[in-house]
Scaffold this motif. Structure first.
Motif, PDB file in Angstrom:
ATOM      1  N   ASP A  32      60.381   7.926 -41.399  1.00 10.94           N
ATOM      2  CA  ASP A  32      59.882   6.555 -41.360  1.00 10.94           C
ATOM      3  C   ASP A  32      59.197   6.273 -40.015  1.00 10.94           C
ATOM      4  OD1 ASP A  32      61.025   3.389 -40.761  1.00 10.94           O
ATOM      5  OD2 ASP A  32      59.889   3.823 -42.584  1.00 10.94           O
ATOM      6  N   PRO A  33      58.047   5.605 -40.019  1.00 11.08           N
ATOM      7  CA  PRO A  33      57.327   5.317 -38.767  1.00 11.08           C
ATOM      8  C   PRO A  33      58.149   4.548 -37.735  1.00 11.08           C
ATOM      9  CG  PRO A  33      55.883   4.947 -40.626  1.00 11.08           C
ATOM     10  CD  PRO A  33      57.249   5.213 -41.183  1.00 11.08           C
ATOM     11  N   ALA A  34      59.069   3.713 -38.165  1.00 11.04           N
ATOM     12  CA  ALA A  34      59.894   2.974 -37.209  1.00 11.04           C
ATOM     13  C   ALA A  34      60.780   3.926 -36.398  1.00 11.04           C
ATOM     14  CB  ALA A  34      60.748   1.947 -37.936  1.00 11.04           C
ATOM     15  N   ILE A  35      61.206   5.011 -37.015  1.00 13.42           N
ATOM     16  CA  ILE A  35      62.006   6.012 -36.304  1.00 13.42           C
ATOM     17  C   ILE A  35      61.123   6.833 -35.378  1.00 13.42           C
ATOM     18  CG2 ILE A  35      63.453   8.059 -36.600  1.00 13.42           C
ATOM     19  CD1 ILE A  35      64.409   6.782 -39.238  1.00 13.42           C
ATOM     20  N   VAL A  36      59.942   7.199 -35.851  1.00 16.36           N
ATOM     21  CA  VAL A  36      59.003   7.972 -35.026  1.00 16.36           C
ATOM     22  C   VAL A  36      58.602   7.171 -33.791  1.00 16.36           C
ATOM     23  CG1 VAL A  36      56.745   9.096 -34.983  1.00 16.36           C
ATOM     24  CG2 VAL A  36      58.165   9.264 -37.011  1.00 16.36           C
ATOM     25  N   ALA A  37      58.494   5.854 -33.933  1.00 18.39           N
ATOM     26  CA  ALA A  37      58.084   5.003 -32.818  1.00 18.39           C
ATOM     27  C   ALA A  37      59.031   5.126 -31.637  1.00 18.39           C
ATOM     28  CB  ALA A  37      57.993   3.545 -33.272  1.00 18.39           C
ATOM     29  N   ARG A  38      60.308   5.368 -31.895  1.00 22.54           N
ATOM     30  CA  ARG A  38      61.282   5.521 -30.809  1.00 22.54           C
ATOM     31  C   ARG A  38      60.996   6.743 -29.949  1.00 22.54           C
ATOM     32  NH1 ARG A  38      66.482   5.044 -34.592  1.00 22.54           N
ATOM     33  NH2 ARG A  38      65.899   3.117 -35.620  1.00 22.54           N
ATOM     34  N   TYR A  39      60.430   7.767 -30.538  1.00 23.96           N
ATOM     35  CA  TYR A  39      60.177   9.026 -29.848  1.00 23.96           C
ATOM     36  C   TYR A  39      58.685   9.253 -29.590  1.00 23.96           C
ATOM     37  CZ  TYR A  39      64.914   9.641 -31.452  1.00 23.96           C
ATOM     38  OH  TYR A  39      66.242   9.461 -31.699  1.00 23.96           O
ATOM     39  N   CYS A  40      57.905   8.232 -29.759  1.00 24.24           N
ATOM     40  CA  CYS A  40      56.450   8.361 -29.682  1.00 24.24           C
ATOM     41  C   CYS A  40      55.988   8.838 -28.304  1.00 24.24           C
ATOM     42  CB  CYS A  40      55.797   7.035 -30.055  1.00 24.24           C
ATOM     43  SG  CYS A  40      54.054   7.208 -30.405  1.00 24.24           S
ATOM     44  N   TYR A  41      56.600   8.326 -27.256  1.00 16.04           N
ATOM     45  CA  TYR A  41      56.200   8.717 -25.899  1.00 16.04           C
ATOM     46  C   TYR A  41      56.366  10.229 -25.708  1.00 16.04           C
ATOM     47  CZ  TYR A  41      55.605   8.543 -20.885  1.00 16.04           C
ATOM     48  OH  TYR A  41      55.132   8.745 -19.615  1.00 16.04           O
ATOM     49  N   ILE A  42      57.466  10.771 -26.184  1.00 14.84           N
ATOM     50  CA  ILE A  42      57.727  12.208 -26.063  1.00 14.84           C
ATOM     51  C   ILE A  42      56.760  13.001 -26.935  1.00 14.84           C
ATOM     52  CG2 ILE A  42      59.443  14.016 -26.510  1.00 14.84           C
ATOM     53  CD1 ILE A  42      61.581  11.860 -25.873  1.00 14.84           C
ATOM     54  N   LEU A  43      56.521  12.526 -28.148  1.00 12.48           N
ATOM     55  CA  LEU A  43      55.656  13.244 -29.081  1.00 12.48           C
ATOM     56  C   LEU A  43      54.200  13.250 -28.624  1.00 12.48           C
ATOM     57  CD1 LEU A  43      57.230  11.948 -32.400  1.00 12.48           C
ATOM     58  CD2 LEU A  43      57.465  14.229 -31.409  1.00 12.48           C
ATOM     59  N   VAL A  44      53.726  12.117 -28.132  1.00 17.23           N
ATOM     60  CA  VAL A  44      52.354  12.057 -27.600  1.00 17.23           C
ATOM     61  C   VAL A  44      52.241  12.967 -26.382  1.00 17.23           C
ATOM     62  CG1 VAL A  44      50.664  10.560 -26.467  1.00 17.23           C
ATOM     63  CG2 VAL A  44      51.794   9.803 -28.548  1.00 17.23           C
ATOM     64  N   GLY A  45      53.255  12.967 -25.539  1.00 20.73           N
ATOM     65  CA  GLY A  45      53.263  13.858 -24.378  1.00 20.73           C
ATOM     66  C   GLY A  45      53.233  15.321 -24.775  1.00 20.73           C
ATOM     67  N   LEU A  46      54.000  15.681 -25.799  1.00 23.81           N
ATOM     68  CA  LEU A  46      54.018  17.056 -26.290  1.00 23.81           C
ATOM     69  C   LEU A  46      52.641  17.477 -26.797  1.00 23.81           C
ATOM     70  CD1 LEU A  46      55.425  19.684 -27.230  1.00 23.81           C
ATOM     71  CD2 LEU A  46      56.031  18.464 -29.336  1.00 23.81           C
ATOM     72  N   ALA A  47      52.045  16.632 -27.622  1.00 25.34           N
ATOM     73  CA  ALA A  47      50.720  16.956 -28.168  1.00 25.34           C
ATOM     74  C   ALA A  47      49.679  17.048 -27.054  1.00 25.34           C
ATOM     75  CB  ALA A  47      50.311  15.911 -29.201  1.00 25.34           C
ATOM     76  N   THR A  48      49.712  16.101 -26.137  1.00 27.33           N
ATOM     77  CA  THR A  48      48.733  16.088 -25.044  1.00 27.33           C
ATOM     78  C   THR A  48      48.892  17.300 -24.138  1.00 27.33           C
ATOM     79  OG1 THR A  48      48.739  13.675 -25.089  1.00 27.33           O
ATOM     80  CG2 THR A  48      47.835  14.716 -23.129  1.00 27.33           C
ATOM     81  N   ASP A  49      50.111  17.610 -23.756  1.00 27.37           N
ATOM     82  CA  ASP A  49      50.337  18.764 -22.881  1.00 27.37           C
ATOM     83  C   ASP A  49      49.926  20.068 -23.548  1.00 27.37           C
ATOM     84  OD1 ASP A  49      51.262  17.086 -20.923  1.00 27.37           O
ATOM     85  OD2 ASP A  49      53.392  17.557 -21.237  1.00 27.37           O
ATOM     86  N   ALA A  50      50.250  20.220 -24.822  1.00 29.46           N
ATOM     87  CA  ALA A  50      49.875  21.442 -25.527  1.00 29.46           C
ATOM     88  C   ALA A  50      48.358  21.562 -25.650  1.00 29.46           C
ATOM     89  CB  ALA A  50      50.528  21.489 -26.902  1.00 29.46           C
ATOM     90  N   LEU A  51      47.685  20.453 -25.890  1.00 30.36           N
ATOM     91  CA  LEU A  51      46.223  20.484 -26.011  1.00 30.36           C
ATOM     92  C   LEU A  51      45.553  20.755 -24.669  1.00 30.36           C
ATOM     93  CD1 LEU A  51      45.700  17.482 -28.425  1.00 30.36           C
ATOM     94  CD2 LEU A  51      45.157  19.868 -28.911  1.00 30.36           C
ATOM     95  N   GLN A  52      46.104  20.216 -23.600  1.00 36.12           N
ATOM     96  CA  GLN A  52      45.467  20.355 -22.293  1.00 36.12           C
ATOM     97  C   GLN A  52      45.852  21.625 -21.558  1.00 36.12           C
ATOM     98  OE1 GLN A  52      46.608  16.753 -20.253  1.00 36.12           O
ATOM     99  NE2 GLN A  52      44.691  15.758 -20.797  1.00 36.12           N
ATOM    100  N   LEU A  53      47.090  22.059 -21.693  1.00 31.36           N
ATOM    101  CA  LEU A  53      47.584  23.131 -20.835  1.00 31.36           C
ATOM    102  C   LEU A  53      47.665  24.497 -21.504  1.00 31.36           C
ATOM    103  CD1 LEU A  53      50.487  21.142 -19.139  1.00 31.36           C
ATOM    104  CD2 LEU A  53      48.166  21.514 -18.288  1.00 31.36           C
ATOM    105  N   ASP A  54      47.790  24.533 -22.804  1.00 32.98           N
ATOM    106  CA  ASP A  54      47.979  25.815 -23.478  1.00 32.98           C
ATOM    107  C   ASP A  54      46.629  26.418 -23.858  1.00 32.98           C
ATOM    108  OD1 ASP A  54      49.099  27.967 -25.028  1.00 32.98           O
ATOM    109  OD2 ASP A  54      50.880  26.708 -25.179  1.00 32.98           O
ATOM    110  N   THR A  55      46.517  27.709 -23.686  1.00 38.15           N
ATOM    111  CA  THR A  55      45.276  28.395 -24.045  1.00 38.15           C
ATOM    112  C   THR A  55      45.388  29.104 -25.393  1.00 38.15           C
ATOM    113  OG1 THR A  55      45.975  30.361 -22.826  1.00 38.15           O
ATOM    114  CG2 THR A  55      44.603  28.756 -21.655  1.00 38.15           C
ATOM    115  N   SER A  56      46.563  29.106 -25.969  1.00 35.44           N
ATOM    116  CA  SER A  56      46.790  29.778 -27.243  1.00 35.44           C
ATOM    117  C   SER A  56      46.185  28.975 -28.387  1.00 35.44           C
ATOM    118  CB  SER A  56      48.291  29.940 -27.467  1.00 35.44           C
ATOM    119  OG  SER A  56      48.564  30.268 -28.796  1.00 35.44           O
ATOM    120  N   ARG A  57      45.391  29.615 -29.205  1.00 37.49           N
ATOM    121  CA  ARG A  57      44.751  28.936 -30.335  1.00 37.49           C
ATOM    122  C   ARG A  57      45.771  28.404 -31.352  1.00 37.49           C
ATOM    123  NH1 ARG A  57      39.993  31.981 -33.044  1.00 37.49           N
ATOM    124  NH2 ARG A  57      39.049  31.360 -31.101  1.00 37.49           N
ATOM    125  N   PRO A  58      46.801  29.170 -31.735  1.00 40.08           N
ATOM    126  CA  PRO A  58      47.773  28.612 -32.695  1.00 40.08           C
ATOM    127  C   PRO A  58      48.520  27.389 -32.153  1.00 40.08           C
ATOM    128  CG  PRO A  58      48.022  30.996 -32.558  1.00 40.08           C
ATOM    129  CD  PRO A  58      47.067  30.591 -31.493  1.00 40.08           C
TER     130      PRO A  58
END
Length: 123
Positions: A32-58
């Motif tokens: 449920d989106p209301a549950i995801v909203a509680r962890y949104c800061y961590i999830l956005v950080g995870l996606a952003t860090d992986a996109l910016q810092l990782d060189t692995s295509r997968p």
């Protein structure tokens, strides 16, 4: 993963990291989106860090999928139908904006345009 198959030892860490992010991506798509909203800061950080810092295509590919699912989760929450009544909830939208979503969007835009990959090429 000592399978001796197509995954080589140097790719094993990439596959494991991508698999872990893929599990998170699938959970976000089901919860449920209301549950995801509680962890949104961590999830956005995870996606952003992986996109910016990782060189692995997968890893970058599954991080982009996680970012896409966070946006889809926000859209899913916008209109929740309860019988004949429609109510608008915005906890996920507020959470994703507070989680510095612009940085994630910029990282996604750079991936699509391949700007950061062009920096390391020799002409």
């Amino acid at each position: 993963l000592d399978t001796g198959g197509p995954v080589y030892a140097m790719e094993e860490n990439d596959v494991l990291r991508a698999g872990a992010i893929s599990v998170v991506y699938e959970v976000v798509s089901l919860v449920d989106p209301a549950i995801v909203a509680r962890y949104c800061y961590i999830l956005v950080g995870l996606a952003t860090d992986a996109l910016q810092l990782d060189t692995s295509r997968p890893v970058r590919r599954v991080a982009a999928c996680l970012a896409r699912e966070l946006y889809a989760c926000t859209m899913r929450e916008v209109t929740v139908e309860n019988g004949a009544n429609e109510e608008c909830a915005s906890s996920m939208a507020v959470a994703i904006v507070n989680a510095n979503e612009e940085k994630m969007y910029d990282a996604l835009s750079r991936c699509v345009s391949a700007d950061e990959l062009a920096v390391n090429t020799k002409t």
